[in-house]
Design an enzyme around this catalytic site. Structure first.
Site, short mmCIF file in Angstrom:
data_model
loop_
_atom_site.label_atom_id
_atom_site.label_comp_id
_atom_site.label_asym_id
_atom_site.label_seq_id
_atom_site.Cartn_x
_atom_site.Cartn_y
_atom_site.Cartn_z
N HIS A 1 -0.82 10.47 -2.15
CA HIS A 1 -1.63 10.25 -0.94
C HIS A 1 -2.64 11.37 -0.71
O HIS A 1 -3.53 11.23 0.12
CB HIS A 1 -0.74 10.14 0.31
CG HIS A 1 -0.06 8.81 0.45
ND1 HIS A 1 1.04 8.46 -0.27
CD2 HIS A 1 -0.36 7.74 1.22
CE1 HIS A 1 1.42 7.23 0.06
NE2 HIS A 1 0.57 6.77 0.94
N GLU B 1 -7.50 -3.07 -3.87
CA GLU B 1 -8.64 -2.15 -3.84
C GLU B 1 -9.78 -2.58 -4.74
O GLU B 1 -10.96 -2.40 -4.41
CB GLU B 1 -8.18 -0.73 -4.21
CG GLU B 1 -7.38 -0.02 -3.12
CD GLU B 1 -5.94 -0.52 -3.02
OE1 GLU B 1 -5.49 -1.26 -3.92
OE2 GLU B 1 -5.27 -0.19 -2.03
C1 TPP Z 1 -2.78 1.17 -3.96
C2 TPP Z 1 -2.31 1.34 -2.57
N1 TPP Z 1 -2.99 0.78 -1.56
C3 TPP Z 1 -2.57 0.93 -0.30
C4 TPP Z 1 -1.45 1.64 -0.01
C5 TPP Z 1 -0.98 1.80 1.42
N2 TPP Z 1 0.22 0.99 1.62
C6 TPP Z 1 1.45 1.50 1.50
S1 TPP Z 1 2.64 0.37 1.66
C7 TPP Z 1 1.53 -0.85 1.95
C8 TPP Z 1 2.00 -2.25 2.21
C9 TPP Z 1 2.75 -2.75 1.06
O1 TPP Z 1 3.32 -3.98 1.38
P1 TPP Z 1 4.40 -4.62 0.44
O2 TPP Z 1 4.01 -4.47 -0.97
O3 TPP Z 1 4.66 -5.98 0.95
O4 TPP Z 1 5.69 -3.71 0.62
P2 TPP Z 1 6.53 -3.44 1.94
O5 TPP Z 1 5.92 -2.24 2.59
O6 TPP Z 1 6.47 -4.64 2.80
O7 TPP Z 1 7.90 -3.14 1.46
C10 TPP Z 1 0.23 -0.36 1.89
C11 TPP Z 1 -0.97 -1.16 2.09
C12 TPP Z 1 -0.77 2.24 -1.08
N3 TPP Z 1 0.32 3.00 -0.89
N4 TPP Z 1 -1.19 2.06 -2.35
#
Ligand code: TPP
Lengths: 321, 325
Positions: free
Chosen positions: B131, B62
């Site tokens: 959220h 972000e």
């Molecule tokens: C700061 C923030 N930005 C965006 C999100 C939305 N979001 C939730 S999970 C995710 C992907 C995360 O990917 P990763 O860290 O690889 O974990 P995975 O879901 O693959 O286990 C996103 C973008 C969030 N929860 N928090």
């Protein structure tokens, strides 16, 4: 490999339990209104949480992320209280305040699950700082995704942990996807483990579908941390077999890729390993499976029978009185 | 007139502005390829039309997303970036609060930062407080930013088009609860001025000032009270900064009574600002003390009965209005 027999069985057990728990959730969240919020599962990645937590002592701390159920069950969280929280009931481990996304189970030293991606590592630094400060023989494990590694907070945390030689084990659960993005669409370096070099700490990539490999890497990192040698980064290479959440149709994820990884499921892998070495009998495996079934059935019954919190309970727990 | 959900109206605004001005680009997490294949979502189909040069899927970063907007805006582009959920604004906040909002001032007026930061907000999705946290007062408190919060799909379209053409940084906060219900939206060129409130329902007995997702609650309360002979005037702010004080004061001059309604928590909420404006500039217009109806001072809980308790309802608004009638 010199991994105690009962540790190997523990890993198989927590993986079986976690899979059964989440398979049940996958079904439950198809029922309209049953499971509030987003349901995010770790199916296929169980070797990471189960392997890591088996290498920890009860007093060691884990910090988890949005994909937390396996981490928490492997750390010994009560399945009834977890299920009830996921149902958002009053008997849940967080009285319905959290729901599935922010499960906090301080009683098993899993005090924080943050769904803010990248928030875990700095908090793990704080936990490890306290452990070092108090001269305790404890470490902190932080689970985060490959996607999270793009957040500045993760780099700040690694730098500080390495600088102060804090007893943190950073576990990057590289499951190939971050949301709809494939790894190579969000990270220019194919190795996450490489990032450790930038902070002069050990970095190692392991097969994240091999619970024994994860166990061993975490055990070694823990020994270094307890010896005052500071943090480590372990990249566990695994795969997200289901969608990001249960509402995700996985339209961007090749079917053949999913199938190929399902073939590499960590559970039969460890099971067959133990069977072939004679460390476990087929009857014991069947017993474990039946026990997982019974534990999950009881957790669902407990959650179903539990009341929702009263509306005014929303006002409680904001500040210490 | 076409009927669109707010998500589709935003999509239309983005599409029209991207067609009109090649310097407009969008960036954010999942703005191109999303886990949602849902045509009701704001950025659906834009990658297909404009390609990966102008529709940038970013890593989960972000601070870099917001910084990208700040840097690219000064360099002459018109970025429209997305922060997936309002609470994740905190990760982008240095770039927005200390840079987007201040760099023009620091340049002595030499530089401009024509950027838009879109954020999804609102309780009601059962996802809990990380959220669902309405942070509009944080950005409104920060001079150098415009803050827009539409309550209808038509306003979302018209205001977003204006925001993209505005030479200032605009924080554009969308309530996810409004994405799906179809509402009338003018086709083609349609601009809603930033900084102008709108009376969404005329009335004579009490003014309700509100914005974003709470407009529906205000409308429902007004319908019920009308059956009891109470005529509620509803002023939808649409823009918090700059604040349309004239519209608020004109309505209070007509009704003599004011209730401010917002979903965000109470203490330090933007309702306090509206109340202060009326106390300072319209005290003599008031026939009764003003009231605020807001979320309670708690994080948004996940459990459905707790979350419903959090979200202000028409019953609370009706009770507050009756107290001052
Ligand atoms: C700061 C923030 N930005 C965006 C999100 C939305 N979001 C939730 S999970 C995710 C992907 C995360 O990917 P990763 O860290 O690889 O974990 P995975 O879901 O693959 O286990 C996103 C973008 C969030 N929860 N928090």
């Amino acid at each position: 490999m010199n991994i105690p027999e009962e540790k190997q069985k523990e890993m198989l057990w927590t993986m079986l339990l976690s899979r059964r728990f989440e398979d049940e959730l996958a079904e439950l969240c198809k029922i309209e209104g049953k499971i509030p919020g987003m349901t995010i599962l770790s199916t296929g990645q169980e070797a990471v949480g189960s392997g890591a937590c088996a290498a920890l002592a009860p007093e060691d701390v884990i910090i988890s992320n949005h994909r937390s159920h396996n981490h928490l069950l492997a750390k010994g969280a009560d399945p009834n209280a977890l299920m009830a929280e996921i149902y958002c009931k009053r008997t849940g481990c967080n009285k319905g305040k959290s729901g599935t996304l922010h499960l906090a189970v301080p009683e098993v030293n899993a005090p924080c699950t943050s769904t803010v991606v990248g928030a875990g590592p700095p908090i793990a630094v704080g936990q490890a700082f306290a452990q070092q400060y108090k001269g305790e023989q404890r470490v902190t494990v932080c689970f985060f995704g490959d996607g999270a590694a793009a957040e500045g907070s993760v780099h700040e945390a690694m730098n500080l942990a390495a600088l102060w030689r804090l007893p943190v084990i950073f576990i990057c659960e590289n499951n190939v996807y971050a949301g709809a993005q494939r790894y190579e669409e969000h990270a220019p370096n194919p190795s996450m483990a490489d990032r450790a070099t930038a902070y002069a700490m050990p970095g190692e990539a392991v097969d994240g579908n091999d619970a024994l490999a994860v166990y061993q890497a975490v055990r070694d990192a823990r020994e270094r941390a307890l010896a005052g040698e500071g943090p480590s980064l372990i990249e566990c290479k695994t795969y997200r077999c289901r969608g990001h959440g249960e509402a995700d149709p996985q339209h961007y994820q090749p079917k053949e890729e999913i199938c190929a990884w399902q073939e590499k499921c960590p559970i039969p892998r460890l099971r067959d390993d133990l069977l072939s070495q004679g460390l476990i009998t087929p009857e014991e495996v069947r017993d474990m499976e039946a026990r997982a079934e019974a534990v999950v059935k009881e957790a669902v019954r407990f959650a179903e029978d539990s009341p929702f919190p009263n509306p005014e309970e929303a006002l409680e727990d904001v500040l210490v009185a | 007139m076409q009927k669109l959900g707010m998500g589709q109206a935003i999509n239309q605004a983005l599409r029209e502005e991207m067609r009109r001005d090649p310097n407009v680009f969008i960036a954010g997490e999942g703005v191109g390829v999303s886990i949602h294949l849902n045509p009701m979502f704001p950025t659906h189909g834009l990658l297909e039309e404009f390609g990966p040069k102008r529709v940038k899927d970013t890593p989960v970063s972000e601070a870099a997303i917001a910084g990208l907007a700040v840097g690219a805006a000064e360099a002459g582009l018109r970025p429209v970036v997305e922060i997936m959920f309002n609470p994740f604004f905190t990760l982008a906040s240095d770039m927005i609060v200390n840079h987007a909002a201040k760099l023009r001032y620091l340049s002595g007026g030499k530089s401009t930062f024509p950027l838009v930061v879109r954020m999804k907000s609102g309780a009601g999705i059962g996802a809990g407080c990380q959220h669902s946290h309405n942070l509009e007062a944080w950005v409104a408190h920060c001079p150098g930013l415009k803050v827009v919060m539409p309550a209808t799909a038509a306003d979302a379209k018209g205001l977003l088009k204006s925001a993209i053409r505005d030479d200032n940084p605009v924080i554009f906060i969308e309530h996810m609860g409004l994405y799906f219900a179809p509402m009338p939206v003018p086709e083609g060129e349609y601009l809603t001025p930033i900084g102008k409130a709108e009376v969404k329902r005329p009335g004579t007995d009490v003014t309700v000032v509100t914005w974003s997702g709470m407009l529906g609650v205000a409308m429902a309360a007004a319908e019920k009270l009308a059956q009891e002979g109470v005529e509620v005037e509803i002023v939808d702010l649409r823009t918090l900064v700059p604040l349309d004080k004239e519209a608020i004061l004109a309505s209070v001059a007509k009704t003599g009574r004011l209730v401010v309604l917002h979903e965000a928590t109470r203490t330090g909420g933007f309702g306090g600002e509206v109340a202060a404006v009326v106390m300072e500039e319209g005290f003599n217009l008031l026939k009764a003390p003003l009231r605020r109806v807001t979320g309670p001072d708690i994080p948004v809980p996940a459990s459905p009965p707790l979350e419903r308790f959090y979200i202000p309802g028409d019953d609370q608004l009706i009770a507050a209005i009756k107290e001052i009638l």
